[in-house]
Design an enzyme around this catalytic site. Structure first.
Site, PDB file in Angstrom:
ATOM      1  N   PHE B 258      -7.957   9.744  -2.857  1.00 57.29           N
ATOM      2  CA  PHE B 258      -8.295   8.550  -2.464  1.00 57.29           C
ATOM      3  C   PHE B 258      -9.546   8.843  -2.383  1.00 57.29           C
ATOM      4  CE2 PHE B 258      -4.435   8.351   0.047  1.00 57.29           C
ATOM      5  CZ  PHE B 258      -3.792   7.686  -0.973  1.00 57.29           C
ATOM      6  N   GLY B 485      -1.511   9.106  -7.953  1.00 61.67           N
ATOM      7  CA  GLY B 485      -0.280   8.578  -8.013  1.00 61.67           C
ATOM      8  C   GLY B 485      -1.244   6.793  -8.512  1.00 61.67           C
ATOM      9  N   LYS B 720     -10.009  -3.178 -16.828  1.00 60.44           N
ATOM     10  CA  LYS B 720     -10.911  -2.613 -15.513  1.00 60.44           C
ATOM     11  C   LYS B 720     -10.914  -1.823 -14.741  1.00 60.44           C
ATOM     12  CE  LYS B 720     -13.969  -7.505 -16.611  1.00 60.44           C
ATOM     13  NZ  LYS B 720     -14.233  -8.515 -15.990  1.00 60.44           N
ATOM     14  N   GLU B 724      -9.139   0.067  -7.373  1.00 57.41           N
ATOM     15  CA  GLU B 724     -10.443   0.185  -5.675  1.00 57.41           C
ATOM     16  C   GLU B 724     -10.397  -1.424  -5.395  1.00 57.41           C
ATOM     17  OE1 GLU B 724     -12.448   3.718  -5.553  1.00 57.41           O
ATOM     18  OE2 GLU B 724     -11.311   2.889  -7.207  1.00 57.41           O
TER      19      GLU B 724
END
Lengths: 345, 757
Positions: B258, B485, B720, B724
């Site tokens: 993350f 992941g 793309k 996020e």
């Protein structure tokens, strides 16, 4: 965590003797709190007296109509026990509002009573904490203290007792049976946990070497009018910000008998017998409930504003009491169904 | 009306592999336990364990380390601290990793000065983990404590404009018009201050490094938890003066990152240092508390002022942000620019500042900057829609940007409008009563519906891959990228299988090893696009070799055919015009006598396109909340997340990414916050029990819609990225839904019980 020796006791008196014969020894039940405390180096027992083989895991009916919960019965086995579900649904509901299925499968009833606070500072050796290290000060008084208490606090400690189960046991007026070097005795639940005062290192009134062997429930289980309302920061695996366990005996709309306790707000499950008296013989009404809630928090003291501090718990606590009493009267509420997910009866 | 200026992709991606919901290729290894993480690898010879000691103080100086006391414990091998750390690279640039911000990077155990609480101050090495942990717990260290400052609110006066220095950071857009006058004159306006405090990434897997000391000079296999093995390698190689051969970094599986694993973390430095000094295999694993000692989403204060005219057209946009950073680095995020991309007004003003505090440097955390900025922006836009008497969705469409106003460039593609329309239809937005406090459920709970948009960069980084086709017809492709992941393993396998027309079962994709061709850190949503293009190019090179070999065959049906006229389908090369002119790849390999074919592929950004176009993904999140007003509880009962992110390579793994992003948005909105005790200069809820993220019980129905875009300008393979974008919009949509439910506008996250009392 330090090295330690371990004895597997097979009887309560043997366990008591084993503990007494070792310096720096501790009882090991389910281990769901003690092992954490050892990993955090909060406690460094050099000897563990394991209780796993003691014959104290049964749940049995008592001749006086009550129910005896063995100290080594797991929280899960207790919550899902047919007699508990039928006669003491408040206790069942309350246990299932706590922790996770995995923890409830391992945690014992005796251990639930004796778990330590979840105050951030108690667990962080880098910070002052009178409960962990008397005389160092209380970091929670001015720091983030969202988990801390607003009732019965002292300048030396504002920690809370984290248990859900104990909130119901307080309302049910359970009796704790203990065995120690001087023999057996019983402790009324309201006398079992204590307020911090100037001795916050002591959570309860157990004497050195004493072992909880059972928890006795009196006959009255309030199976027709009860609720456990738990307010927390997420729907599972979070300690209560405020919780309320209520048991009522109703006659029509009149409250004949009322017992309730509040969790998440004090160093012990908070019972206010004067507030209970205000309910008894009265007709259930929102005004009455607000009066009772106001009484409970009349002497409350918050420690700072904003979401990191706990003053909000005073208003939240009052609202929780009003709602919980309403739920127990009406018995038309949705139990947190999430608590039952993945549980294994 | 959608605006798409891109032409359809020239790459043939129409087979039955790309765009199909194929299961993760590494899934069975993960669920069976066969997948090994950094702390699980075996080493040659005995393994020693290092345990990290963290500073209890936020500022000061170490005056004494009683190392001799723990060295006396049998089995303790060494105590490393600033007192005995070996002489290492001197200049800051050796410590700069690929994604380091400006400033002077933290050097573990470099000096006695303490710059943040939980700073690593020693590493205790012992023969077992338990012994190392115990010895670390009894190591006495004395400090000269100095007064610290960790309070952002009281340090606003020391703010300074965020300097450049970090790759990818965009300074705030230039102002336009006369903001103050436009705001003063406008009939509809809102002004608000928005706050969230620090949030920590908390991936499930702890940061860990296992160094396998090979006993051959300084050669090591370094198993590290990271989002980018090559980034760790160049960091380690520069600091310790090692060759790439000596410092091989391996990171096959990453248990979540993350953003926390973008920069090399201090455990890899400590493990390598200890291995080199002791000439021994070493493992160092952080504990959960130490996972709060590293980078974090910074505490940020934002101020927005928006104004609209009578028709509801935006006339003024002002977005200012102030974030914390450390004393030694200027971590910058792109926070306010999104307000100039999603919306336009003739009068604007943007500002982004930092303040230095006695804390560790913040770090990129899922949708860094955008998650922060879009929460404030989309809350304010929502508020203004009510002021202007418009439906929040209608207001957004009314102020839709068809070009990127921040740079006056056309978007390569932007189907946010279709996200709004399709999302609204799926959600049932038309049934919404616009008045706050107007909707209740059958149990009497207040119901609120909210919407918010998000925007993220579609960026490409330099990446490389290698493809090897062996005589048995098996294709093995590799790149030193990462899979935290995201689904990288499976989508790269799909890309390779697609390009050469092979079944998935005949293709293997390997990653996470610096012996493989270099790839960027896995972040910024650029992996699918960048590494995907490199994989495609490597496989195409194999294809060209196959064609040449096929044309050498006797009576080749492909004689004289150009590569552009050949397709690879069902294990065959065949011409586009006449599919009966076909040769099996197996026959080509057999006829050639080659044991294997090898080829490299590279990809990177197209600077010309970047100059001409704005490249972004978008989303629209629709949320239903139910609020128990007396008790302040909020439940997010329904989310529809409509995402426009170019081509979706694998709807299954992409959906999982957006589901995870949505949950992250719920988490940001309702739960996440690291509590800072300012007296102690220290985070205090540093464990999974008290740092709250959602449990299964907190998450209800989530519906993901992909609005596909055909866009071969943003990326040569039309992708793309979705890492996020899924979390954007969600937090603001929840806050907006809470307003719709209760009439109460909360501008401080997380929306805990106390904020609605």
């Amino acid at each position: 965590m330090n090295s330690f020796t371990l004895t597997q006791a097979t009887a309560a008196d043997e366990a008591v003797r084993d503990l007494a014969s070792h310096d720096g020894a501790a009882y090991l039940g389910g281990g769901t709190n003690l092992v954490d405390l050892m990993k955090y180096n909060l406690t460094r027992p050099t000897h563990l007296t394991s209780l796993g083989l003691l014959p104290l895991a049964d749940i049995t009916s008592l001749p006086d109509g009550g129910l005896r919960l063995g100290a080594l019965a797991t929280n899960a086995d207790t919550a899902w026990h047919p007699e508990v579900e039928k006669r003491y649904p408040l206790l069942s509901q309350t246990i299932l509002a706590g922790a996770t299925p995995q923890l409830r499968n391992a945690a014992t009833n005796g251990g639930n009573l004796n778990q330590r606070t979840r105050c951030y500072y108690f667990y962080d050796l880098a910070t002052p904490c009178n409960k962990r290290e008397p005389g160092t000060g209380c970091s929670a008084l001015t720091g983030p203290n969202r988990v801390c208490g607003v009732l019965g606090t002292s300048e030396s400690c504002i920690a809370t007792h984290p248990s859900d189960m104990c909130v119901a046991l307080a309302a049910l007026e359970a009796v704790v049976r203990v065995q120690g070097p001087d023999g057996e005795r019983t402790i009324k639940f309201e006398d079992y946990h204590r307020l911090p005062g100037d001795k916050p290192e002591a959570d309860n009134t157990l004497k050195a070497g004493e072992l909880v062997t059972a928890i006795d429930l009196p006959e009255e289980g309030y199976a027709d009018h009860f609720t456990y309302l738990k307010l927390r920061d997420r729907s599972s695996y979070a300690f209560a910000l405020v919780s309320v366990a209520v048991g009522l005996k109703m006659n029509g709309s009149t409250i004949e008998k009322a017992r309730f306790a509040v969790g998440g707000v004090a160093h012990k499950p908070w019972r206010d017998q004067e507030a209970e008296q205000l309910l008894e013989g009265q007709t259930a009404s929102p005004d009455l409930f607000r009066k009772v809630a106001t009484k409970v928090f009349a002497e409350a003291k918050g420690y700072g504003e904003g979401s990191l501090h706990n003053s909000f718990k005073i208003e939240l606590g009052k609202r929780a009491i009003v709602r919980a009493l309403k739920q127990a009267v009406e018995m038309d509420y949705e139990v947190n169904s999430n608590a039952f997910l993945n549980s294994n009866p | 009306m959608s605006q798409t200026i891109a032409t359809p992709p020239t790459v043939r991606l129409d087979s039955d592999v790309i765009g199909k919901p194929i299961n993760r290729t590494e899934g069975p290894a993960k669920v069976s336990g066969a997948a090994k993480y950094a702390a699980e690898f075996d080493v040659t010879g005995p393994l020693w364990y290092g345990y990290i000691v963290s500073s209890p103080v936020a500022k000061g100086k170490i005056t004494k380390i009683h190392a001799e006391e723990v060295l006396a414990i049998p089995g303790v091998q060494r105590v490393f601290s600033h007192e005995n750390v070996p002489s290492l690279a001197w200049f800051d640039r050796a410590y700069k990793d690929d994604v380091a911000p400006g400033g002077s990077p933290f050097r573990p155990l470099h000096e006695p000065e303490i710059m943040f609480s939980q700073q690593p101050v020693a590493l205790v090495v012992a023969e077992t983990f338990e012994l190392a942990r115990y010895a670390a717990s009894v190591l006495r260290i004395e400090y000269d404590v100095e007064k610290h400052n960790t309070d952002l609110e009281s340090s606003i006066g020391e703010a300074f404009d965020a300097p450049k220095g970090k790759t990818g950071f965009l300074p705030p857009p230039k102002p336009k018009g006369d903001m103050n006058k436009a705001f003063a004159d406008a009939p509809h306006k809102v002004a608000g201050e928005y706050i969230h405090r620090a949030q920590h990434h908390n991936p499930m897997e702890m940061f860990a490094t296992t160094v396998d000391w090979l006993g051959d000079g300084k050669k090591m296999k370094i198993y590290d938890k990271t989002q980018g093995a090559p980034n760790v390698q160049q960091y380690i190689a520069k600091i310790f003066g090692l060759s790439k051969d000596e410092a091989r970094i391996i990171s096959k599986y990453t248990g979540g990152g993350f953003g926390a694993g973008l920069r090399p973390q201090y455990q890899v430095f400590l493990a390598v240092m200890a291995a080199l000094e002791l000439e021994h295999s070493i493992r160092v694993v952080m504990n959960r508390s130490q996972m709060f000692s590293m980078g974090y989403r910074p505490h940020t204060l934002q101020k927005l002022r928006l104004a609209a005219d009578d028709l509801g057209h935006l006339q003024a946009i002002e977005h200012k942000a102030l974030a914390e950073t450390s004393q030694f680095e200027n971590e910058t995020e792109t926070v306010v620019n999104w307000s100039a991309i999603l919306y336009d007004a003739p009068n604007t003003n943007f500002d982004y500042q930092l303040t230095k505090l006695d804390l560790n440097t913040p770090a990129d955390m899922r949708a860094p900057g955008a998650a922060t900025g879009s929460f404030a922006l989309e809350s304010a836009i929502d508020e203004l829609s009510y002021e202007a008497g418009k439906d929040p969705l209608e207001f957004r469409l009314l102020n839709y940007t068809y070009e990127d106003p921040s740079e006056n460039k056309p978007f390569t593609s932007k189907r946010l409008d279709d996200c709004y329309h399709e999302g609204a239809a799926r959600f049932g937005w038309e049934k919404r009563n616009p008045a706050p406090r107007s909707m209740r459920d059958e149990k009497g709970l207040l119901v609120g519906w909210g919407v918010a948009a998000g925007c993220w960069d579609a960026s490409t980084q330099k990446a490389a891959a290698k493809a090897v086709l062996t005589a048995d017809g098996h294709l093995t492709v590799s790149s030193a990228t990462n899979d935290q992941g995201a689904g990288t393993y499976v989508i790269m396998t799909q890309m390779a299988a697609q390009t050469l027309g092979l079944p998935m079962s005949q293709v293997t994709f390997n990653l996470g090893d610096t012996d493989m061709p270099a790839a960027p850190v896995q972040g910024g949503s650029w992996t699918a696009n960048s590494v995907g293009a490199a994989v495609k190019n490597a496989c195409q090179e194999i294809g060209k070799k196959l064609l040449k070999l096929a044309q050498k065959m006797d009576d080749s049906p492909l004689a004289g055919v150009d590569f552009e006229d050949v397709q690879f389908v069902d294990g065959h090369l065949r011409t586009n015009e006449d599919i009966t002119r076909s040769v099996a790849i197996a026959d080509v390999l057999a006829a050639s006598g080659e044991a294997k074919l090898e080829a490299d592929g590279k990809a990177g950004p197209n600077p010309l396109n970047m100059l001409k176009y704005s490249m972004h993904s978008h989303n629209a999140a629709f949320v239903e909340v139910k609020v128990d007003e007396d008790l302040g509880t909020i439940h997010v009962t329904r989310v529809v997340n409509a995402v426009a992110a170019g081509r979706i390579m694998n709807p299954k793994t992409a959906r999982s990414q957006v589901l995870g992003g949505t949950v992250w948005g719920v988490s940001m909105a309702l739960m996440e916050e690291t509590y800072l005790n300012k007296d102690l200069g220290r985070y205090v809820n540093h464990n999974y029990a008290e740092y709250h993220i959602p449990t299964n019980a907190d998450i209800h129905k989530i519906d993901v819609i992909f609005v596909e875009e055909e866009d071969d300008i943003a990326s040569s393979i039309g992708v793309k990225g979705v890492g996020e974008i899924g979390m954007l919009g969600v937090a603001a949509a929840i806050a907006n839904a809470v307003y719709h439910a209760t009439g109460k506008r909360v501008r401080e996250l997380p929306l805990t019980i106390d904020k609605l009392l």
